[in-house]
Design a protein around this motif. Structure first.
Motif, short mmCIF file in Angstrom:
data_model
loop_
_atom_site.label_atom_id
_atom_site.label_comp_id
_atom_site.label_asym_id
_atom_site.label_seq_id
_atom_site.Cartn_x
_atom_site.Cartn_y
_atom_site.Cartn_z
N LYS A 125 -7.13 -6.77 13.92
CA LYS A 125 -6.93 -6.44 12.51
C LYS A 125 -6.62 -4.96 12.36
O LYS A 125 -6.81 -4.16 13.28
N THR A 126 -6.12 -4.61 11.16
CA THR A 126 -5.86 -3.21 10.82
C THR A 126 -6.76 -2.83 9.65
O THR A 126 -6.87 -3.59 8.68
N ILE A 127 -7.38 -1.67 9.75
CA ILE A 127 -8.32 -1.22 8.72
C ILE A 127 -7.78 0.04 8.05
O ILE A 127 -7.41 1.01 8.72
N ILE A 128 -7.71 0.02 6.72
CA ILE A 128 -7.28 1.18 5.94
C ILE A 128 -8.47 1.64 5.11
O ILE A 128 -9.10 0.85 4.40
N THR A 129 -8.79 2.93 5.19
CA THR A 129 -9.87 3.49 4.39
C THR A 129 -9.32 4.57 3.47
O THR A 129 -8.52 5.40 3.89
N SER A 130 -9.76 4.55 2.20
CA SER A 130 -9.27 5.52 1.23
C SER A 130 -10.14 5.50 -0.01
O SER A 130 -10.48 4.43 -0.52
N ASN A 131 -10.48 6.70 -0.50
CA ASN A 131 -11.22 6.81 -1.77
C ASN A 131 -12.43 5.88 -1.81
O ASN A 131 -12.65 5.16 -2.80
N ASP A 132 -13.20 5.89 -0.75
CA ASP A 132 -14.40 5.04 -0.64
C ASP A 132 -14.07 3.55 -0.63
O ASP A 132 -14.97 2.71 -0.77
N GLU A 133 -12.79 3.20 -0.49
CA GLU A 133 -12.38 1.81 -0.39
C GLU A 133 -12.04 1.50 1.07
O GLU A 133 -11.59 2.37 1.82
N LEU B 14 0.83 -1.19 0.00
CA LEU B 14 0.00 0.00 0.00
C LEU B 14 0.87 1.25 0.00
O LEU B 14 1.84 1.34 0.75
N SER B 15 0.52 2.21 -0.84
CA SER B 15 1.22 3.50 -0.82
C SER B 15 0.30 4.57 -1.39
O SER B 15 -0.75 4.26 -1.98
N ARG B 16 0.69 5.83 -1.23
CA ARG B 16 -0.15 6.91 -1.74
C ARG B 16 -0.31 6.81 -3.26
O ARG B 16 -1.39 6.99 -3.79
N SER B 17 0.79 6.56 -3.96
CA SER B 17 0.74 6.58 -5.42
C SER B 17 0.43 5.22 -6.04
O SER B 17 -0.09 5.15 -7.15
N GLY B 18 0.77 4.15 -5.34
CA GLY B 18 0.55 2.82 -5.89
C GLY B 18 1.60 2.39 -6.89
O GLY B 18 1.46 1.35 -7.52
N ILE B 19 2.69 3.16 -7.03
CA ILE B 19 3.76 2.74 -7.94
C ILE B 19 4.80 1.95 -7.14
O ILE B 19 4.91 2.08 -5.92
N VAL B 20 5.55 1.13 -7.85
CA VAL B 20 6.59 0.33 -7.21
C VAL B 20 7.96 0.83 -7.67
O VAL B 20 8.06 1.51 -8.70
N GLU C 169 -3.59 10.71 -1.28
CA GLU C 169 -2.96 11.52 -0.24
C GLU C 169 -3.71 11.47 1.09
O GLU C 169 -3.14 11.68 2.15
N ASP C 170 -5.00 11.20 1.05
CA ASP C 170 -5.82 11.26 2.26
C ASP C 170 -6.40 9.89 2.56
O ASP C 170 -7.35 9.44 1.91
N TYR C 171 -5.82 9.20 3.52
CA TYR C 171 -6.33 7.88 3.88
C TYR C 171 -6.34 7.76 5.40
O TYR C 171 -5.68 8.51 6.12
N GLY C 172 -7.11 6.82 5.90
CA GLY C 172 -7.19 6.60 7.34
C GLY C 172 -6.71 5.21 7.71
O GLY C 172 -6.84 4.26 6.92
N MET C 173 -6.12 5.08 8.89
CA MET C 173 -5.65 3.78 9.36
C MET C 173 -6.09 3.57 10.81
O MET C 173 -5.85 4.42 11.66
#
Length: 546
Positions: free
Chosen positions: A425-433, A242-248, A415-419
Protein backbone atom coordinates in the motif's frame (compact mmCIF):
# COMPACT_ATOMS: atom_id res chain seq x y z
CA UNK A 1 28.24 15.60 -50.31
CA UNK A 2 24.93 14.14 -49.14
CA UNK A 3 24.28 14.74 -45.45
CA UNK A 4 23.14 11.75 -43.42
CA UNK A 5 20.74 12.60 -40.60
CA UNK A 6 19.25 10.39 -37.87
CA UNK A 7 15.98 11.18 -36.13
CA UNK A 8 15.73 9.27 -32.86
CA UNK A 9 12.07 9.12 -31.93
CA UNK A 10 9.21 9.30 -34.43
CA UNK A 11 6.48 10.91 -32.38
CA UNK A 12 5.13 14.42 -33.13
CA UNK A 13 8.50 16.18 -32.60
CA UNK A 14 10.20 13.72 -34.91
CA UNK A 15 7.49 14.18 -37.55
CA UNK A 16 7.67 17.97 -37.57
CA UNK A 17 11.47 17.67 -37.78
CA UNK A 18 11.13 15.29 -40.74
CA UNK A 19 8.67 17.67 -42.43
CA UNK A 20 11.17 20.53 -42.23
CA UNK A 21 14.13 18.40 -43.30
CA UNK A 22 12.56 17.26 -46.56
CA UNK A 23 11.84 20.84 -47.63
CA UNK A 24 15.50 21.27 -48.54
CA UNK A 25 16.32 21.03 -52.25
CA UNK A 26 19.60 19.20 -51.61
CA UNK A 27 19.06 15.44 -51.24
CA UNK A 28 19.46 14.07 -47.73
CA UNK A 29 19.75 10.57 -46.34
CA UNK A 30 17.39 10.38 -43.37
CA UNK A 31 17.21 7.49 -40.94
CA UNK A 32 14.20 7.33 -38.62
CA UNK A 33 14.48 5.21 -35.46
CA UNK A 34 11.34 4.37 -33.48
CA UNK A 35 11.33 1.97 -30.54
CA UNK A 36 7.59 1.41 -30.93
CA UNK A 37 6.02 -0.81 -33.56
CA UNK A 38 4.71 2.06 -35.70
CA UNK A 39 6.67 5.20 -36.46
CA UNK A 40 4.76 8.45 -36.42
CA UNK A 41 2.35 7.87 -33.55
CA UNK A 42 4.17 8.90 -30.39
CA UNK A 43 4.00 7.34 -26.94
CA UNK A 44 0.94 9.14 -25.48
CA UNK A 45 -1.14 8.19 -28.53
CA UNK A 46 -0.47 4.45 -28.73
CA UNK A 47 -2.88 1.68 -27.77
CA UNK A 48 -0.36 0.51 -25.18
CA UNK A 49 -0.46 3.82 -23.29
CA UNK A 50 -4.02 5.08 -23.78
CA UNK A 51 -7.45 3.92 -24.84
CA UNK A 52 -10.20 5.18 -27.13
CA UNK A 53 -11.96 7.15 -24.41
CA UNK A 54 -8.99 9.30 -23.39
CA UNK A 55 -9.08 12.71 -25.04
CA UNK A 56 -6.19 14.77 -26.36
CA UNK A 57 -6.03 18.12 -24.56
CA UNK A 58 -5.97 20.12 -27.78
CA UNK A 59 -8.74 21.09 -30.18
CA UNK A 60 -8.51 20.01 -33.81
CA UNK A 61 -7.95 23.60 -35.01
CA UNK A 62 -4.87 24.01 -32.80
CA UNK A 63 -2.90 21.04 -34.18
CA UNK A 64 -0.12 22.21 -36.51
CA UNK A 65 -0.62 20.94 -40.05
CA UNK A 66 1.66 18.39 -41.68
CA UNK A 67 0.55 17.45 -45.22
CA UNK A 68 -3.08 18.25 -44.40
CA UNK A 69 -4.92 19.60 -41.37
CA UNK A 70 -6.18 17.22 -38.72
CA UNK A 71 -9.72 18.46 -39.27
CA UNK A 72 -9.55 17.80 -43.03
CA UNK A 73 -8.12 14.34 -42.34
CA UNK A 74 -10.97 13.61 -39.93
CA UNK A 75 -13.49 14.59 -42.60
CA UNK A 76 -11.99 11.98 -44.93
CA UNK A 77 -12.44 9.14 -42.42
CA UNK A 78 -15.42 6.78 -42.76
CA UNK A 79 -18.28 7.46 -40.35
CA UNK A 80 -17.92 4.00 -38.84
CA UNK A 81 -14.27 4.65 -37.95
CA UNK A 82 -15.08 7.99 -36.29
CA UNK A 83 -17.95 6.41 -34.35
CA UNK A 84 -15.63 3.63 -33.13
CA UNK A 85 -13.62 6.36 -31.41
CA UNK A 86 -16.70 8.07 -29.99
CA UNK A 87 -16.61 10.95 -32.50
CA UNK A 88 -20.02 11.84 -33.92
CA UNK A 89 -19.54 12.36 -37.70
CA UNK A 90 -22.43 14.82 -38.03
CA UNK A 91 -21.48 17.17 -35.22
CA UNK A 92 -17.69 17.30 -34.83
CA UNK A 93 -16.01 20.56 -35.80
CA UNK A 94 -12.64 22.32 -35.69
CA UNK A 95 -12.96 22.83 -31.92
CA UNK A 96 -13.77 19.19 -31.13
CA UNK A 97 -11.48 17.34 -28.72
CA UNK A 98 -10.80 13.85 -30.07
CA UNK A 99 -9.31 10.69 -28.53
CA UNK A 100 -5.53 10.48 -28.34
CA UNK A 101 -5.54 7.20 -30.25
CA UNK A 102 -7.34 8.81 -33.18
CA UNK A 103 -4.81 11.65 -33.20
CA UNK A 104 -2.09 9.00 -33.24
CA UNK A 105 -3.63 7.47 -36.36
CA UNK A 106 -3.54 10.90 -38.01
CA UNK A 107 0.16 11.23 -37.26
CA UNK A 108 0.86 7.74 -38.59
CA UNK A 109 -0.98 8.52 -41.84
CA UNK A 110 0.83 11.84 -42.17
CA UNK A 111 4.19 10.16 -41.63
CA UNK A 112 3.52 7.69 -44.42
CA UNK A 113 2.56 10.57 -46.74
CA UNK A 114 5.65 12.59 -45.77
CA UNK A 115 7.92 9.65 -46.54
CA UNK A 116 6.37 9.50 -50.00
CA UNK A 117 6.97 13.20 -50.50
CA UNK A 118 10.58 12.81 -49.33
CA UNK A 119 11.29 10.11 -51.88
CA UNK A 120 9.63 12.12 -54.64
CA UNK A 121 12.00 15.01 -53.84
CA UNK A 122 15.09 12.82 -54.10
CA UNK A 123 15.73 12.13 -50.41
CA UNK A 124 16.69 8.65 -49.26
CA UNK A 125 14.77 7.43 -46.21
CA UNK A 126 15.46 4.46 -43.94
CA UNK A 127 12.86 3.56 -41.29
CA UNK A 128 13.72 1.25 -38.40
CA UNK A 129 10.66 0.44 -36.30
CA UNK A 130 10.88 -1.58 -33.11
CA UNK A 131 14.49 -0.43 -32.72
CA UNK A 132 15.55 1.54 -29.63
CA UNK A 133 18.74 3.60 -29.61
CA UNK A 134 20.78 2.74 -26.51
CA UNK A 135 23.80 4.99 -27.01
CA UNK A 136 24.91 8.05 -28.96
CA UNK A 137 28.66 8.09 -29.61
CA UNK A 138 30.21 11.23 -31.16
CA UNK A 139 33.49 10.49 -32.95
CA UNK A 140 35.62 12.32 -35.53
CA UNK A 141 32.99 14.87 -36.62
CA UNK A 142 30.34 12.19 -36.93
CA UNK A 143 28.03 10.23 -34.64
CA UNK A 144 27.60 6.50 -34.28
CA UNK A 145 24.45 4.98 -32.85
CA UNK A 146 24.17 1.77 -30.88
CA UNK A 147 20.75 0.14 -30.85
CA UNK A 148 18.97 -2.84 -29.35
CA UNK A 149 19.84 -4.76 -32.52
CA UNK A 150 23.50 -3.80 -32.45
CA UNK A 151 25.80 -1.08 -33.74
CA UNK A 152 24.39 0.94 -36.64
CA UNK A 153 27.22 0.83 -39.19
CA UNK A 154 26.17 4.07 -40.86
CA UNK A 155 27.82 7.15 -39.36
CA UNK A 156 25.66 10.27 -39.09
CA UNK A 157 26.48 13.91 -39.78
CA UNK A 158 23.69 14.98 -37.43
CA UNK A 159 21.64 13.13 -34.82
CA UNK A 160 18.34 14.67 -33.76
CA UNK A 161 17.05 13.45 -30.40
CA UNK A 162 13.26 13.66 -30.40
CA UNK A 163 12.67 11.04 -27.73
CA UNK A 164 9.65 12.74 -26.15
CA UNK A 165 8.54 12.30 -22.57
CA UNK A 166 10.50 10.22 -20.10
CA UNK A 167 8.65 8.78 -17.12
CA UNK A 168 9.93 6.47 -14.37
CA UNK A 169 9.91 2.76 -15.18
CA UNK A 170 7.62 0.70 -12.98
CA UNK A 171 9.82 -1.81 -11.21
CA UNK A 172 7.14 -2.81 -8.69
CA UNK A 173 5.87 -6.22 -9.74
CA UNK A 174 3.02 -6.14 -7.20
CA UNK A 175 0.95 -3.73 -9.39
CA UNK A 176 0.15 -1.61 -6.35
CA UNK A 177 2.20 1.44 -7.33
CA UNK A 178 2.41 3.16 -10.73
CA UNK A 179 5.02 5.95 -10.96
CA UNK A 180 3.17 7.45 -13.94
CA UNK A 181 -0.11 6.87 -15.82
CA UNK A 182 2.02 5.50 -18.68
CA UNK A 183 3.72 2.74 -16.65
CA UNK A 184 1.48 -0.21 -17.47
CA UNK A 185 -1.78 1.16 -16.08
CA UNK A 186 -3.82 0.56 -19.26
CA UNK A 187 -3.02 -3.16 -19.36
CA UNK A 188 -3.15 -3.75 -15.60
CA UNK A 189 -6.07 -5.35 -13.78
CA UNK A 190 -6.85 -2.85 -11.05
CA UNK A 191 -8.89 -4.29 -8.16
CA UNK A 192 -12.03 -2.58 -6.91
CA UNK A 193 -10.36 -1.08 -3.87
CA UNK A 194 -8.99 2.21 -2.56
CA UNK A 195 -7.13 3.96 -5.39
CA UNK A 196 -5.08 7.12 -4.84
CA UNK A 197 -4.05 9.32 -7.75
CA UNK A 198 -1.49 12.07 -7.16
CA UNK A 199 -2.55 15.04 -9.25
CA UNK A 200 -5.77 16.59 -10.52
CA UNK A 201 -4.78 17.33 -14.13
CA UNK A 202 -6.23 15.71 -17.25
CA UNK A 203 -3.71 12.88 -16.86
CA UNK A 204 -5.02 12.24 -13.35
CA UNK A 205 -8.64 12.33 -14.49
CA UNK A 206 -7.78 9.96 -17.35
CA UNK A 207 -6.14 7.61 -14.86
CA UNK A 208 -9.33 7.68 -12.77
CA UNK A 209 -11.34 6.93 -15.89
CA UNK A 210 -9.05 4.05 -16.90
CA UNK A 211 -9.55 2.46 -13.49
CA UNK A 212 -13.29 3.11 -13.31
CA UNK A 213 -13.91 1.71 -16.81
CA UNK A 214 -12.63 -1.67 -15.61
CA UNK A 215 -15.43 -1.79 -13.07
CA UNK A 216 -18.33 -0.04 -14.77
CA UNK A 217 -19.41 2.11 -17.68
CA UNK A 218 -20.44 5.64 -18.54
CA UNK A 219 -23.94 6.10 -19.94
CA UNK A 220 -25.54 9.10 -21.66
CA UNK A 221 -29.30 9.55 -21.50
CA UNK A 222 -31.60 11.14 -24.07
CA UNK A 223 -30.97 14.61 -22.60
CA UNK A 224 -27.21 14.26 -22.96
CA UNK A 225 -26.60 13.85 -19.22
CA UNK A 226 -23.74 11.51 -18.34
CA UNK A 227 -23.76 8.97 -15.52
CA UNK A 228 -21.55 6.15 -14.31
CA UNK A 229 -22.77 2.70 -13.36
CA UNK A 230 -20.78 -0.01 -11.55
CA UNK A 231 -20.94 -3.59 -12.82
CA UNK A 232 -21.07 -4.81 -9.24
CA UNK A 233 -23.25 -2.66 -7.00
CA UNK A 234 -21.35 -4.01 -3.98
CA UNK A 235 -18.03 -2.87 -5.39
CA UNK A 236 -15.64 -1.17 -2.97
CA UNK A 237 -14.00 0.97 -5.63
CA UNK A 238 -13.06 4.38 -4.20
CA UNK A 239 -10.83 6.78 -6.14
CA UNK A 240 -9.20 9.85 -4.60
CA UNK A 241 -7.48 12.64 -6.52
CA UNK A 242 -4.78 14.28 -4.39
CA UNK A 243 -3.03 17.63 -4.82
CA UNK A 244 -1.59 20.43 -2.73
CA UNK A 245 -4.52 22.77 -3.34
CA UNK A 246 -7.34 20.28 -3.86
CA UNK A 247 -8.74 22.22 -6.82
CA UNK A 248 -9.58 20.57 -10.13
CA UNK A 249 -8.98 21.94 -13.64
CA UNK A 250 -11.52 24.13 -15.35
CA UNK A 251 -13.09 23.32 -18.70
CA UNK A 252 -11.47 24.63 -21.86
CA UNK A 253 -13.09 27.96 -22.71
CA UNK A 254 -14.14 29.45 -26.03
CA UNK A 255 -11.78 32.03 -27.52
CA UNK A 256 -10.75 33.34 -30.94
CA UNK A 257 -8.12 31.28 -32.78
CA UNK A 258 -5.51 32.11 -33.84
CA UNK A 259 -4.81 34.40 -30.90
CA UNK A 260 -5.56 38.09 -31.23
CA UNK A 261 -2.55 40.35 -30.55
CA UNK A 262 -1.93 41.72 -27.07
CA UNK A 263 -2.22 45.48 -26.62
CA UNK A 264 -0.05 46.22 -23.56
CA UNK A 265 2.02 43.18 -22.61
CA UNK A 266 3.46 42.91 -26.09
CA UNK A 267 6.67 41.25 -27.21
CA UNK A 268 8.20 44.67 -27.83
CA UNK A 269 7.26 45.90 -24.35
CA UNK A 270 8.70 42.82 -22.66
CA UNK A 271 11.83 42.97 -24.81
CA UNK A 272 12.34 46.53 -23.62
CA UNK A 273 12.08 45.41 -19.99
CA UNK A 274 14.45 42.47 -20.60
CA UNK A 275 17.07 44.84 -21.95
CA UNK A 276 17.28 46.56 -18.59
CA UNK A 277 18.65 45.32 -15.28
CA UNK A 278 17.52 41.95 -13.93
CA UNK A 279 16.71 43.80 -10.73
CA UNK A 280 12.93 44.19 -10.67
CA UNK A 281 12.35 42.45 -14.03
CA UNK A 282 9.52 40.27 -12.77
CA UNK A 283 7.81 43.22 -11.11
CA UNK A 284 8.12 45.39 -14.21
CA UNK A 285 6.71 42.58 -16.34
CA UNK A 286 3.86 42.14 -13.87
CA UNK A 287 2.90 45.80 -14.34
CA UNK A 288 2.42 45.06 -18.05
CA UNK A 289 0.54 41.86 -17.18
CA UNK A 290 -1.86 43.72 -14.88
CA UNK A 291 -2.41 46.56 -17.35
CA UNK A 292 -3.25 44.02 -20.07
CA UNK A 293 -5.89 42.43 -17.88
CA UNK A 294 -7.35 45.79 -16.85
CA UNK A 295 -7.48 46.91 -20.49
CA UNK A 296 -9.26 43.72 -21.57
CA UNK A 297 -11.60 43.22 -18.60
CA UNK A 298 -11.89 46.24 -16.27
CA UNK A 299 -14.88 44.76 -14.42
CA UNK A 300 -12.97 41.62 -13.40
CA UNK A 301 -9.95 43.73 -12.52
CA UNK A 302 -12.13 45.71 -10.14
CA UNK A 303 -13.73 42.55 -8.75
CA UNK A 304 -10.39 41.09 -7.65
CA UNK A 305 -8.97 44.50 -6.59
CA UNK A 306 -6.22 44.16 -9.18
CA UNK A 307 -4.64 47.53 -8.32
CA UNK A 308 -3.80 46.24 -4.85
CA UNK A 309 -2.11 43.07 -6.13
CA UNK A 310 1.44 42.35 -7.21
CA UNK A 311 3.47 39.51 -8.71
CA UNK A 312 3.44 37.70 -5.35
CA UNK A 313 -0.25 38.07 -4.47
CA UNK A 314 -2.08 37.87 -7.80
CA UNK A 315 -2.34 34.08 -7.63
CA UNK A 316 -4.02 34.33 -4.21
CA UNK A 317 -6.81 36.45 -5.69
CA UNK A 318 -7.00 34.25 -8.80
CA UNK A 319 -7.59 31.04 -6.84
CA UNK A 320 -9.41 32.53 -3.83
CA UNK A 321 -13.01 31.65 -4.71
CA UNK A 322 -12.13 28.18 -5.96
CA UNK A 323 -10.21 27.34 -2.81
CA UNK A 324 -13.24 28.32 -0.75
CA UNK A 325 -15.62 26.23 -2.87
CA UNK A 326 -16.33 22.54 -3.10
CA UNK A 327 -14.24 21.44 -6.13
CA UNK A 328 -17.08 19.50 -7.73
CA UNK A 329 -19.65 22.27 -7.25
CA UNK A 330 -17.20 24.69 -8.83
CA UNK A 331 -16.55 22.28 -11.70
CA UNK A 332 -20.28 21.91 -12.36
CA UNK A 333 -20.79 25.66 -12.38
CA UNK A 334 -17.74 26.26 -14.58
CA UNK A 335 -18.83 23.56 -17.06
CA UNK A 336 -22.24 25.18 -17.42
CA UNK A 337 -20.66 28.58 -18.04
CA UNK A 338 -18.18 27.19 -20.58
CA UNK A 339 -20.85 25.32 -22.53
CA UNK A 340 -23.14 28.35 -22.63
CA UNK A 341 -20.28 30.60 -23.77
CA UNK A 342 -19.26 28.07 -26.41
CA UNK A 343 -22.77 27.94 -27.85
CA UNK A 344 -23.04 31.75 -27.83
CA UNK A 345 -19.39 32.23 -28.94
CA UNK A 346 -18.64 34.39 -25.91
CA UNK A 347 -15.06 34.86 -24.73
CA UNK A 348 -14.29 35.64 -21.09
CA UNK A 349 -11.86 38.50 -21.63
CA UNK A 350 -9.64 38.11 -18.58
CA UNK A 351 -9.17 34.38 -19.21
CA UNK A 352 -8.21 35.05 -22.81
CA UNK A 353 -5.75 37.78 -21.80
CA UNK A 354 -3.93 35.45 -19.40
CA UNK A 355 -3.88 32.67 -22.00
CA UNK A 356 -2.21 34.90 -24.57
CA UNK A 357 0.41 36.16 -22.11
CA UNK A 358 1.79 32.81 -20.97
CA UNK A 359 4.00 32.38 -24.04
CA UNK A 360 5.46 35.87 -23.61
CA UNK A 361 6.29 35.15 -19.97
CA UNK A 362 7.94 31.87 -20.92
CA UNK A 363 10.44 33.84 -23.03
CA UNK A 364 10.94 36.22 -20.13
CA UNK A 365 11.58 33.36 -17.68
CA UNK A 366 15.05 32.63 -19.04
CA UNK A 367 16.17 36.16 -18.09
CA UNK A 368 14.82 36.14 -14.53
CA UNK A 369 17.32 35.99 -11.71
CA UNK A 370 17.15 33.05 -9.34
CA UNK A 371 15.05 34.82 -6.70
CA UNK A 372 12.55 36.04 -9.30
CA UNK A 373 12.27 32.56 -10.79
CA UNK A 374 11.34 31.20 -7.39
CA UNK A 375 8.75 33.97 -6.95
CA UNK A 376 7.36 33.29 -10.40
CA UNK A 377 7.16 29.54 -9.74
CA UNK A 378 5.27 30.14 -6.49
CA UNK A 379 2.79 32.56 -8.02
CA UNK A 380 2.22 33.54 -11.64
CA UNK A 381 3.39 30.20 -13.01
CA UNK A 382 0.54 28.45 -11.22
CA UNK A 383 -1.92 30.93 -12.71
CA UNK A 384 -0.64 30.43 -16.24
CA UNK A 385 -0.57 26.64 -15.92
CA UNK A 386 -4.11 26.52 -14.56
CA UNK A 387 -5.30 28.78 -17.36
CA UNK A 388 -3.71 27.07 -20.37
CA UNK A 389 -4.18 23.54 -18.98
CA UNK A 390 -7.98 23.83 -19.03
CA UNK A 391 -9.29 20.45 -20.12
CA UNK A 392 -11.94 19.12 -22.53
CA UNK A 393 -15.49 19.67 -21.20
CA UNK A 394 -16.21 15.99 -21.77
CA UNK A 395 -13.50 15.10 -19.25
CA UNK A 396 -15.20 17.36 -16.68
CA UNK A 397 -18.48 15.60 -17.37
CA UNK A 398 -16.88 12.22 -16.77
CA UNK A 399 -15.29 13.42 -13.55
CA UNK A 400 -18.63 14.69 -12.30
CA UNK A 401 -20.33 11.41 -13.26
CA UNK A 402 -17.84 9.53 -11.08
CA UNK A 403 -18.50 11.98 -8.27
CA UNK A 404 -22.28 11.55 -8.60
CA UNK A 405 -21.77 7.78 -8.40
CA UNK A 406 -19.92 8.32 -5.10
CA UNK A 407 -16.76 6.82 -6.60
CA UNK A 408 -14.52 9.90 -6.77
CA UNK A 409 -13.26 12.36 -4.16
CA UNK A 410 -10.62 15.09 -4.02
CA UNK A 411 -8.25 15.76 -1.11
CA UNK A 412 -6.13 18.84 -0.41
CA UNK A 413 -2.72 17.91 0.98
CA UNK A 414 -1.23 21.35 1.51
CA UNK A 415 2.38 22.24 0.80
CA UNK A 416 3.91 19.83 3.31
CA UNK A 417 2.89 16.20 3.00
CA UNK A 418 4.60 12.84 3.28
CA UNK A 419 4.38 9.78 1.04
CA UNK A 420 5.50 6.25 1.95
CA UNK A 421 5.37 3.53 -0.69
CA UNK A 422 5.18 0.01 0.70
CA UNK A 423 4.83 -3.26 -1.21
CA UNK A 424 1.18 -3.62 -0.24
CA UNK A 425 0.00 0.00 0.00
CA UNK A 426 0.90 3.68 -0.27
CA UNK A 427 0.46 6.00 2.72
CA UNK A 428 0.00 9.77 2.42
CA UNK A 429 0.18 11.94 5.55
CA UNK A 430 -0.84 15.59 5.64
CA UNK A 431 -2.38 18.09 8.06
CA UNK A 432 -2.89 15.41 10.72
CA UNK A 433 -4.69 13.29 8.09
CA UNK A 434 -3.56 9.85 6.96
CA UNK A 435 -4.65 8.29 3.68
CA UNK A 436 -3.95 4.66 2.77
CA UNK A 437 -4.34 3.29 -0.75
CA UNK A 438 -3.99 -0.27 -1.97
CA UNK A 439 -3.35 1.08 -5.47
CA UNK A 440 -1.50 4.34 -6.12
CA UNK A 441 -0.86 6.21 -9.37
CA UNK A 442 1.46 9.21 -9.62
CA UNK A 443 -0.05 11.45 -12.30
CA UNK A 444 1.80 14.70 -11.59
CA UNK A 445 3.20 14.84 -15.11
CA UNK A 446 6.61 15.22 -16.65
CA UNK A 447 9.43 16.51 -14.46
CA UNK A 448 12.34 18.56 -15.78
CA UNK A 449 15.42 16.44 -16.43
CA UNK A 450 19.11 17.31 -16.61
CA UNK A 451 22.25 15.95 -18.21
CA UNK A 452 22.55 13.12 -15.68
CA UNK A 453 19.21 11.73 -16.93
CA UNK A 454 20.28 11.61 -20.60
CA UNK A 455 19.55 7.95 -21.48
CA UNK A 456 22.62 7.51 -23.72
CA UNK A 457 25.75 6.64 -21.63
CA UNK A 458 28.49 8.04 -23.87
CA UNK A 459 26.66 11.27 -24.62
CA UNK A 460 25.72 11.61 -20.95
CA UNK A 461 29.36 11.31 -19.85
CA UNK A 462 30.48 13.93 -22.37
CA UNK A 463 27.82 16.35 -21.16
CA UNK A 464 28.53 15.78 -17.47
CA UNK A 465 32.28 16.10 -17.98
CA UNK A 466 31.62 19.49 -19.60
CA UNK A 467 30.17 20.69 -16.30
CA UNK A 468 26.62 22.06 -16.67
CA UNK A 469 23.90 20.07 -14.93
CA UNK A 470 21.48 21.26 -17.62
CA UNK A 471 22.40 20.63 -21.25
CA UNK A 472 23.20 23.84 -23.13
CA UNK A 473 21.32 24.17 -26.42
CA UNK A 474 21.15 26.87 -29.06
CA UNK A 475 18.04 28.58 -30.35
CA UNK A 476 17.72 25.77 -32.89
CA UNK A 477 18.14 23.14 -30.11
CA UNK A 478 21.66 22.20 -31.23
CA UNK A 479 23.82 21.04 -28.31
CA UNK A 480 26.53 23.70 -28.06
CA UNK A 481 28.41 22.80 -24.89
CA UNK A 482 30.89 21.17 -25.04
CA UNK A 483 32.04 22.59 -28.40
CA UNK A 484 32.89 19.11 -29.72
CA UNK A 485 29.16 18.41 -30.04
CA UNK A 486 28.34 21.53 -32.02
CA UNK A 487 26.71 20.66 -35.31
CA UNK A 488 26.45 16.98 -34.40
CA UNK A 489 23.59 16.58 -31.92
CA UNK A 490 20.25 18.33 -31.50
CA UNK A 491 18.23 17.88 -28.32
CA UNK A 492 14.50 18.33 -28.78
CA UNK A 493 13.22 16.05 -26.03
CA UNK A 494 10.83 18.17 -23.94
CA UNK A 495 11.95 16.97 -20.45
CA UNK A 496 15.43 18.41 -21.06
CA UNK A 497 14.07 21.80 -22.15
CA UNK A 498 11.82 22.50 -19.17
CA UNK A 499 14.38 24.22 -16.93
CA UNK A 500 14.03 27.60 -18.60
CA UNK A 501 10.83 26.94 -20.55
CA UNK A 502 8.27 26.35 -17.80
CA UNK A 503 5.35 25.94 -20.20
CA UNK A 504 6.97 23.83 -22.91
CA UNK A 505 4.63 20.96 -23.56
CA UNK A 506 2.15 19.61 -26.03
CA UNK A 507 1.92 19.32 -29.77
CA UNK A 508 2.35 22.99 -30.63
CA UNK A 509 5.70 22.97 -28.80
CA UNK A 510 6.66 19.76 -30.63
CA UNK A 511 6.02 21.51 -33.95
CA UNK A 512 8.08 24.58 -33.02
CA UNK A 513 10.97 22.47 -31.75
CA UNK A 514 10.87 20.08 -34.70
CA UNK A 515 10.89 22.82 -37.31
CA UNK A 516 13.81 24.56 -35.61
CA UNK A 517 15.83 21.34 -35.48
CA UNK A 518 15.05 20.50 -39.09
CA UNK A 519 16.21 23.94 -40.15
CA UNK A 520 19.42 23.57 -38.08
CA UNK A 521 20.76 20.77 -40.26
CA UNK A 522 21.78 23.36 -42.84
CA UNK A 523 22.37 26.29 -40.53
CA UNK A 524 24.01 26.32 -37.10
CA UNK A 525 22.55 28.57 -34.39
CA UNK A 526 24.68 31.46 -33.19
CA UNK A 527 22.93 32.12 -29.90
CA UNK A 528 22.21 30.05 -26.82
CA UNK A 529 18.62 29.32 -25.96
CA UNK A 530 19.42 28.81 -22.31
CA UNK A 531 20.70 32.00 -20.69
CA UNK A 532 23.10 32.27 -17.81
CA UNK A 533 21.03 33.05 -14.73
CA UNK A 534 22.04 36.35 -13.18
CA UNK A 535 21.93 37.39 -9.57
CA UNK A 536 19.22 39.88 -8.70
CA UNK A 537 20.38 43.44 -8.40
CA UNK A 538 22.71 43.69 -11.38
CA UNK A 539 22.61 44.21 -15.12
CA UNK A 540 21.38 41.33 -17.22
CA UNK A 541 24.16 38.97 -18.24
CA UNK A 542 23.79 38.57 -21.96
CA UNK A 543 24.06 35.30 -23.84
CA UNK A 544 27.58 34.31 -24.69
CA UNK A 545 28.47 34.27 -28.39
CA UNK A 546 29.04 30.82 -29.89
Amino acid sequence: MTLTVAIVGAGPTGLYTFQKLIETKEPLTIWVFEKGDRAGIGMPYTAEKTDRRMLANIASIEIPTLTMSYYDWLKEQPDAILKSYGVEPTTFNVRTFTPRMLLGEYYRAQFVTLVGHAEERGHHVEILEGVEIEDVVPQNNAVQLISTVGVIEQLFDRVILATGHMFPIDEDETDHYYPSPWSGLIDADIPATSVGIMGTSLSAIDAAMAVSCQHGRFKEDGKGDLSYELKDKNSKLAISLLSRSGIVPEADFYCPLPYEPLTVCTEAALTNERSKSTDGLLDRAYVLFAREIETNDPDWAKEIALQKLDADTFHDAYFDRRLKSDPFKWARKNLKEVEENRDARITVAWRYAILRMHEAFEVLYADLCEDDRKRFDRGLKRVFVDNYAAIPPESIRRMLALRDAKILSVASLGEDYGMTVRPEKTIITSNDECYEFEVFIDARGQQALGSKEIPFPTLRKILLDAGPEVTEVGEDYSVIDPPELEGLVSLGAIPFLMHDRPFVQGITACAEIGKAMGHAVRRQATRRRRRVMAACGGPRRKAEPT
